[in-house]
Design a protein around this motif. Structure first.
Motif, short mmCIF file in Angstrom:
data_model
loop_
_atom_site.label_atom_id
_atom_site.label_comp_id
_atom_site.label_asym_id
_atom_site.label_seq_id
_atom_site.Cartn_x
_atom_site.Cartn_y
_atom_site.Cartn_z
N SER A 96 0.88 -1.17 0.00
CA SER A 96 0.00 0.00 0.00
C SER A 96 0.92 1.22 0.00
O SER A 96 2.05 1.12 -0.47
CB SER A 96 -0.93 -0.04 1.22
OG SER A 96 -1.91 0.96 1.14
N HIS A 97 0.47 2.33 0.57
CA HIS A 97 1.30 3.56 0.50
C HIS A 97 1.82 3.96 1.88
O HIS A 97 1.21 3.64 2.91
CB HIS A 97 0.49 4.71 -0.09
CG HIS A 97 -0.77 5.04 0.65
ND1 HIS A 97 -0.85 6.05 1.58
CD2 HIS A 97 -2.01 4.49 0.63
CE1 HIS A 97 -2.07 6.11 2.07
NE2 HIS A 97 -2.81 5.17 1.51
N LEU A 98 2.93 4.70 1.85
CA LEU A 98 3.55 5.15 3.10
C LEU A 98 3.42 6.65 3.31
O LEU A 98 3.86 7.17 4.33
CB LEU A 98 5.03 4.74 3.13
CG LEU A 98 5.26 3.24 3.34
CD1 LEU A 98 6.71 2.86 3.09
CD2 LEU A 98 4.82 2.81 4.74
N PHE A 107 -3.24 4.41 10.25
CA PHE A 107 -3.56 3.14 9.60
C PHE A 107 -3.69 3.25 8.07
O PHE A 107 -3.42 2.30 7.36
CB PHE A 107 -4.85 2.57 10.18
CG PHE A 107 -4.74 2.29 11.66
CD1 PHE A 107 -4.32 1.04 12.10
CD2 PHE A 107 -5.00 3.27 12.60
CE1 PHE A 107 -4.18 0.76 13.45
CE2 PHE A 107 -4.86 3.01 13.96
CZ PHE A 107 -4.45 1.76 14.39
N ASP A 108 -4.15 4.39 7.59
CA ASP A 108 -4.38 4.59 6.16
C ASP A 108 -3.06 4.46 5.42
O ASP A 108 -2.20 5.35 5.52
CB ASP A 108 -5.01 5.98 5.95
CG ASP A 108 -5.25 6.30 4.49
OD1 ASP A 108 -4.93 5.48 3.62
OD2 ASP A 108 -5.75 7.42 4.22
N GLY A 109 -2.88 3.40 4.68
CA GLY A 109 -1.65 3.19 3.92
C GLY A 109 -0.68 2.31 4.68
O GLY A 109 -0.41 1.16 4.27
N ALA A 110 -0.17 2.80 5.81
CA ALA A 110 0.84 2.05 6.57
C ALA A 110 0.35 0.65 6.92
O ALA A 110 1.13 -0.32 6.90
CB ALA A 110 1.21 2.82 7.84
N ASP A 141 3.58 8.03 -2.85
CA ASP A 141 2.65 9.15 -2.96
C ASP A 141 1.32 8.65 -3.50
O ASP A 141 1.14 8.54 -4.71
CB ASP A 141 3.23 10.23 -3.89
CG ASP A 141 2.28 11.41 -4.06
OD1 ASP A 141 2.37 12.36 -3.27
OD2 ASP A 141 1.43 11.39 -4.97
N GLU A 142 0.44 8.34 -2.60
CA GLU A 142 -0.92 7.94 -2.99
C GLU A 142 -1.88 9.07 -2.70
O GLU A 142 -2.80 9.33 -3.46
CB GLU A 142 -1.33 6.68 -2.21
CG GLU A 142 -2.67 6.09 -2.64
CD GLU A 142 -3.86 6.62 -1.86
OE1 GLU A 142 -5.00 6.27 -2.18
OE2 GLU A 142 -3.65 7.41 -0.92
N GLU A 143 -1.68 9.76 -1.58
CA GLU A 143 -2.64 10.78 -1.15
C GLU A 143 -2.58 12.02 -2.02
O GLU A 143 -3.58 12.74 -2.16
CB GLU A 143 -2.37 11.18 0.31
CG GLU A 143 -2.40 10.03 1.31
CD GLU A 143 -3.82 9.54 1.58
OE1 GLU A 143 -4.77 9.99 0.91
OE2 GLU A 143 -3.97 8.68 2.47
N GLY A 144 -1.40 12.30 -2.56
CA GLY A 144 -1.27 13.50 -3.39
C GLY A 144 -1.16 14.77 -2.57
O GLY A 144 -1.43 15.86 -3.06
N VAL A 206 -4.07 -4.55 1.46
CA VAL A 206 -4.91 -4.50 2.67
C VAL A 206 -5.06 -3.04 3.05
O VAL A 206 -4.08 -2.29 3.04
CB VAL A 206 -4.24 -5.27 3.84
CG1 VAL A 206 -5.07 -5.14 5.11
CG2 VAL A 206 -4.05 -6.73 3.48
N HIS A 207 -6.26 -2.62 3.40
CA HIS A 207 -6.49 -1.21 3.74
C HIS A 207 -7.62 -1.12 4.75
O HIS A 207 -8.51 -1.96 4.74
CB HIS A 207 -6.87 -0.44 2.46
CG HIS A 207 -6.54 1.01 2.52
ND1 HIS A 207 -7.30 1.91 3.23
CD2 HIS A 207 -5.54 1.73 1.98
CE1 HIS A 207 -6.75 3.12 3.12
NE2 HIS A 207 -5.68 3.04 2.37
N ILE A 208 -7.57 -0.11 5.60
CA ILE A 208 -8.76 0.10 6.44
C ILE A 208 -9.92 0.49 5.53
O ILE A 208 -9.73 1.12 4.48
CB ILE A 208 -8.56 1.17 7.54
CG1 ILE A 208 -7.96 2.43 6.97
CG2 ILE A 208 -7.78 0.60 8.70
CD1 ILE A 208 -8.07 3.61 7.92
N GLY A 373 -9.91 6.18 -3.06
CA GLY A 373 -8.98 5.73 -4.09
C GLY A 373 -7.87 4.91 -3.45
O GLY A 373 -7.58 5.08 -2.27
N HIS A 374 -7.26 4.04 -4.22
CA HIS A 374 -6.16 3.21 -3.71
C HIS A 374 -5.17 2.95 -4.83
O HIS A 374 -5.53 2.98 -6.01
CB HIS A 374 -6.70 1.86 -3.20
CG HIS A 374 -7.67 2.02 -2.07
ND1 HIS A 374 -7.26 2.40 -0.82
CD2 HIS A 374 -9.01 1.89 -2.02
CE1 HIS A 374 -8.32 2.50 -0.03
NE2 HIS A 374 -9.40 2.20 -0.73
N ASP A 375 -3.92 2.63 -4.44
CA ASP A 375 -2.90 2.31 -5.45
C ASP A 375 -3.34 1.15 -6.33
O ASP A 375 -2.89 1.04 -7.48
CB ASP A 375 -1.57 2.00 -4.76
CG ASP A 375 -0.98 3.24 -4.09
OD1 ASP A 375 -0.71 4.22 -4.81
OD2 ASP A 375 -0.83 3.25 -2.86
MN MN Z 1 -4.97 4.98 1.63
#
Ligand code: MN
Ligand code: GLV
Ligand code: MN
Length: 433
Positions: A96-98, A107-110, A141-144, A206-208, A373-375
């Motif tokens: 996922s994204h960091l 939790f979002d990404g990590a 960079d997922e969140e932008g 995996v994502h919340i 949105g997700h990677d």
């Molecule tokens: Mn995310």
């Protein structure tokens, strides 16, 4: 699910490391007292440093690419015998994204990256090996947040990075090209040397959940069916500045009043169309003084719908409405579409591996669409993708109080580890079902 798949519980050390890593990553930030981590920040470098140590401890190969995406490889069982390098072997990617939003939850990404590493460690603890490589990725960079353009990290990973993104500017006016140069990277090589990855069997994330459905159902994890279509735009309203005390109200061309009207219009439109979500999350007013009529305003617009056609209709309708309003106020309105993403369905094969693994671990498992949105939406352009959602408290995300419980997170690791074994059992015929 195949009768021979194991259902052992997770190893206590894997579980302990997983939770302590999530906690620690939640403290590595650019801003004191809150969690904010952007691409090319030293906080991102520090996170990589920790993953590097964790990868070394697990005997895994760590690397970071030009766009600051982190990769951790677990070679397949036969790699020692193979004459090919890991670049040409088949690989299942998981992560996922960091990066984070400003003042984020932890939790979002990590969660997706830490659970991916936990899956590798758990498979090792079970003494399992795989017939393909597993690569844990932490996209940069997922969140932008830095450039207001989402998915820069996964786009580069997928070989889809566009040259025009090099000229994007962050809040301080630095271009992406300049930030690359600061890191000793030739910006033009980011585009010319990127390659679409070969041999990628699939991507799991995996994502919340970031929504309330799993909590309402009382279920730990759910399987994702599709990711909603989304458009990000920048709207610029240009009027005329003037004296706040002397300019009659009838003679004003106040850019902020036009922007305010537009913000309420988009809210009204989103409330009236089922499934539409629209957000203005940023506003810049110039010259920005209490005694000067605003000359220009720039707004961000983020608008989404599961159905790409309905989204298109909504964007057009909104544009028509606010153009008329702006014109009536003598305000010039310029639109810049920054990003447009279609609705992205998950791969049926990976979806069913996740579904069966989840049903076997927790019983009934819902299938959910993702408004966020997700990677995985980018990775779907180069390989089959599957996603698992973990319940989060109050459906809250993009907020420091974001929370997923340890047992739910552990369920996520167990389900994905089982699903990876199911992909391995079916290899090499699947996951292209
Ligand atoms: Mn995310
Ligand atoms: C990512 O969190 C997004 O959906 O904006
Ligand atoms: Mn997010």
């Amino acid at each position: 699910m195949e009768a021979d798949l194991p259902r052992p519980s997770l190893h206590p050390e894997v579980v302990a490391r997983l939770h302590s890593r999530l906690k620690e990553l939640g403290t590595i930030s650019e801003e004191p007292g809150k969690l904010t981590r952007r691409i090319f920040s030293s906080a991102m470098d520090s996170v990589h440093q920790r993953f590097h140590e964790w990868a070394d401890a697990a005997g895994l190969h760590f690397s970071v690419d030009a766009l600051q995406n982190m990769k951790i490889r677990w070679p397949s069982a036969d790699s020692a015998l193979s004459t090919t390098t890991h670049k040409t072997r088949e690989v299942l990617v998981i992560g996922s994204h960091l990066d984070t939003v400003r003042n984020a939850g932890r939790f979002d990404g990590a969660l997706g990256v830490v659970t991916a590493l936990a899956c590798v460690e758990q498979l090792q603890a079970w003494g399992r090996t795989l017939p393909f490589d597993l690569e844990v990725v932490g996209f940069s960079d997922e969140e932008g947040l830095r450039f207001q353009t989402a998915y820069l990290g996964s786009s580069h990973y997928a070989g889809l990075f566009r040259p025009e993104w090099l000229t994007l500017r962050d809040e301080s006016g630095q271009t992406l090209a300049h930030l690359l140069e600061n890191r000793g990277i030739n910006p033009s090589l980011v585009c010319t040397r990127q390659k679409a990855p070969t041999g990628v069997l699939g991507y799991l994330e995996v994502h919340i959940e970031q929504g309330p459905q799993l909590e309402a159902l009382g279920i730990s994890v759910g399987v994702v069916s599709a990711i909603a279509a989304q458009t990000r735009a920048r709207l610029r309203f240009t009027g005329k500045s003037g004296h706040a005390g002397t300019t009659p109200m009838t003679l004003r061309r106040d850019a902020l009043c036009a922007a305010a009207e537009a913000i309420l219009e988009i809210e009204e439109l989103a409330r009236s169309m089922d499934g539409l979500r629209a957000t203005v999350g940023q506003i810049r007013v110039e010259p920005g003084a209490s005694n000067v009529i605003p000359e220009w305003v720039v707004l961000s617009l983020d608008i989404r719908h599961e159905d790409g056609h309905r989204l298109e209709e909504a964007v057009k309708e909104f544009k028509d409405r606010i153009e008329k309003q702006a014109e009536a106020r003598g305000i010039q309105l310029d639109w810049e579409i920054l990003q447009q993403g279609p609705s992205v369905p998950m791969d049926p094969g990976l979806q069913s591996h996740l579904q069966r693994a989840a049903e076997s671990r927790q019983g009934r498992t819902p299938i959910l669409a993702s408004g966020a949105g997700h990677d995985a939406a980018v990775m779907a352009r180069v390989c089959p993708v599957g996603m698992l959602f973990v319940r989060c408290r109050d459906g809250l995300s993009h907020h420091p109080d974001e929370w997923a419980s340890p047992p739910d997170i552990e369920m996520g690791v167990a389900v994905v580890a089982d699903a990876i074994l199911a992909v391995a059992n079916a290899y090499p015929k699947e996951p292209h079902s």
